[in-house]
Write an enzyme that holds these catalytic residues in place. Structure first.
Site, PDB file in Angstrom:
ATOM      1  N   PRO A   2       0.836  -1.206   0.000  1.00 33.54           N
ATOM      2  CA  PRO A   2       0.000   0.000   0.000  1.00 33.54           C
ATOM      3  C   PRO A   2       0.869   1.253   0.000  1.00 33.54           C
ATOM      4  O   PRO A   2       1.885   1.297   0.681  1.00 33.54           O
ATOM      5  CB  PRO A   2      -0.784  -0.106   1.313  1.00 33.54           C
ATOM      6  CG  PRO A   2      -0.689  -1.525   1.717  1.00 33.54           C
ATOM      7  CD  PRO A   2       0.608  -2.040   1.167  1.00 33.54           C
ATOM      8  N   GLU A   3       0.474   2.233  -0.799  1.00 31.18           N
ATOM      9  CA  GLU A   3       1.199   3.498  -0.879  1.00 31.18           C
ATOM     10  C   GLU A   3       0.320   4.601  -0.283  1.00 31.18           C
ATOM     11  O   GLU A   3      -0.740   4.312   0.256  1.00 31.18           O
ATOM     12  CB  GLU A   3       1.566   3.785  -2.351  1.00 31.18           C
ATOM     13  CG  GLU A   3       2.357   2.651  -2.985  1.00 31.18           C
ATOM     14  CD  GLU A   3       2.703   2.895  -4.450  1.00 31.18           C
ATOM     15  OE1 GLU A   3       2.853   4.061  -4.847  1.00 31.18           O
ATOM     16  OE2 GLU A   3       2.816   1.907  -5.196  1.00 31.18           O
ATOM     17  N   HIS A  94      -4.333 -15.430   9.634  1.00 29.86           N
ATOM     18  CA  HIS A  94      -3.209 -14.490   9.695  1.00 29.86           C
ATOM     19  C   HIS A  94      -3.515 -13.281  10.574  1.00 29.86           C
ATOM     20  O   HIS A  94      -2.960 -12.210  10.382  1.00 29.86           O
ATOM     21  CB  HIS A  94      -2.831 -14.051   8.275  1.00 29.86           C
ATOM     22  CG  HIS A  94      -2.431 -15.195   7.404  1.00 29.86           C
ATOM     23  ND1 HIS A  94      -1.293 -15.926   7.638  1.00 29.86           N
ATOM     24  CD2 HIS A  94      -3.031 -15.767   6.329  1.00 29.86           C
ATOM     25  CE1 HIS A  94      -1.194 -16.903   6.733  1.00 29.86           C
ATOM     26  NE2 HIS A  94      -2.236 -16.817   5.923  1.00 29.86           N
ATOM     27  N   ARG A 157      21.478  14.853  -6.884  1.00 27.51           N
ATOM     28  CA  ARG A 157      21.453  13.396  -6.889  1.00 27.51           C
ATOM     29  C   ARG A 157      21.654  12.785  -8.261  1.00 27.51           C
ATOM     30  O   ARG A 157      21.077  13.226  -9.248  1.00 27.51           O
ATOM     31  CB  ARG A 157      20.102  12.924  -6.312  1.00 27.51           C
ATOM     32  CG  ARG A 157      19.876  13.365  -4.870  1.00 27.51           C
ATOM     33  CD  ARG A 157      20.867  12.712  -3.925  1.00 27.51           C
ATOM     34  NE  ARG A 157      20.896  11.282  -4.090  1.00 27.51           N
ATOM     35  CZ  ARG A 157      20.016  10.451  -3.514  1.00 27.51           C
ATOM     36  NH1 ARG A 157      19.087  10.907  -2.724  1.00 27.51           N
ATOM     37  NH2 ARG A 157      20.107   9.157  -3.724  1.00 27.51           N
TER      38      ARG A 157
END
Ligand SMILES: [Zn+2]
Length: 278
Positions: A2-3, A94, A157
């Site tokens: 999940p984001e 679970h 970067r």
């Protein structure tokens, strides 16, 4: 995993069901889920206390209690939260943690692969964040993630832009799905070196971060075919129907008709349109 959009959808669900409720029991069935400290700490700090707020930073959920402690939750690969009215008749195989609320409903934490975690944080650092989250960059949807900040970081970067977007220490909340979608929306190749991005590209990427993530939150996140992500009531998100490149290798780009390509960027699968993205 999940984001931000999926975790924000869960946060809104927690806010609706937990805020101003008292936790009357906290049980741990899967000790690996509570691995930063003794499992008893959950019981000791939560039981008898009211939930005052449900927050989020990047992919972390932060349940704040009236006694000043925070319960921090990260779902990692397969963690899932569900709010139920007992009796729970689903598969409890679970189930690793269970929180009983004063209105009789229960918050359950499931996690088949056990990478997810829950911990109690007693201290806060800058901006009231739990101390353990202080190395994270600004949340992708917060005011702190400015174009000025993003430009300053990117110019220094040598990493690929997709890799930079996925670095939680740079900007928190973006993962593989939305990283691909953001690069496509901005018209930037995901493998392009961050330091070589023009000001125009940086501006488009910054705008796409907010645009794509906000749209995905409106659609309650993306539920893929594995159905690993569901909201707190067990419903699917719908943003997967709006993906433009993620998991669409070999299919025509909706914008230009060219074929979506799949490759690897900084070790992760990556999807892009070779015509729309430069
Ligand atoms: Zn295209």
């Amino acid at each position: 995993m999940p984001e931000l959009p999926e975790v924000e959808t869960l946060r809104r669900g927690l806010e609706r069901h937990l805020r101003h409720r008292r936790i009357i029991a906290a049980e741990v069935m899967g000790p690996r889920t509570i691995r930063r400290h003794e499992p008893d700490k959950l019981h000791n700090f939560l039981v008898g206390n009211l939930v005052s707020a449900c927050g989020r930073h990047g992919k972390y959920l932060i349940v704040s209690m009236e006694n000043g402690v925070n319960m921090v939750i990260h779902l990692r690969m397969t963690g899932r939260l569900e709010i139920v009215r007992p009796p729970f008749l689903g598969d409890a195989k679970h189930l690793h943690a269970r929180f009983i609320l004063d209105n009789g409903s229960e918050l359950l934490f499931f996690d088949p692969r056990t990478f997810g975690e829950i911990f109690i944080s007693e201290k806060t650092a800058g901006k009231g964040l739990p101390e353990e989250l202080s190395s994270l960059g600004p949340d992708s949807l917060s005011q702190d993630f400015t174009l000025g900040y993003f430009t300053k970081v990117a110019k220094k970067r040598e990493v690929a832009v997709k890799g930079l977007l996925l670095e939680q220490e740079t900007v928190a909340g973006i993962g593989n799905i939305y990283g691909d979608e953001i690069c496509h929306e901005a018209g930037v190749l995901p493998m392009k070196k961050a330091s070589l991005l023009t000001d125009g590209e940086l501006s488009r990427l910054h705008k796409a971060v907010g645009g794509i993530l906000s749209k995905a939150v409106e659609h309650k996140g993306s539920t893929l075919s594995d159905k690993k992500y569901l909201d707190i009531t067990g419903s699917e998100g719908t943003y997967q129907y709006h993906h433009k490149v993620y998991s669409k290798a070999g299919m025509p780009c909706e914008s230009c008709g060219d074929t979506i390509v799949r490759t690897k960027v900084t070790g992760r699968s990556c999807h892009y349109c070779p015509t729309c993205q430069k």
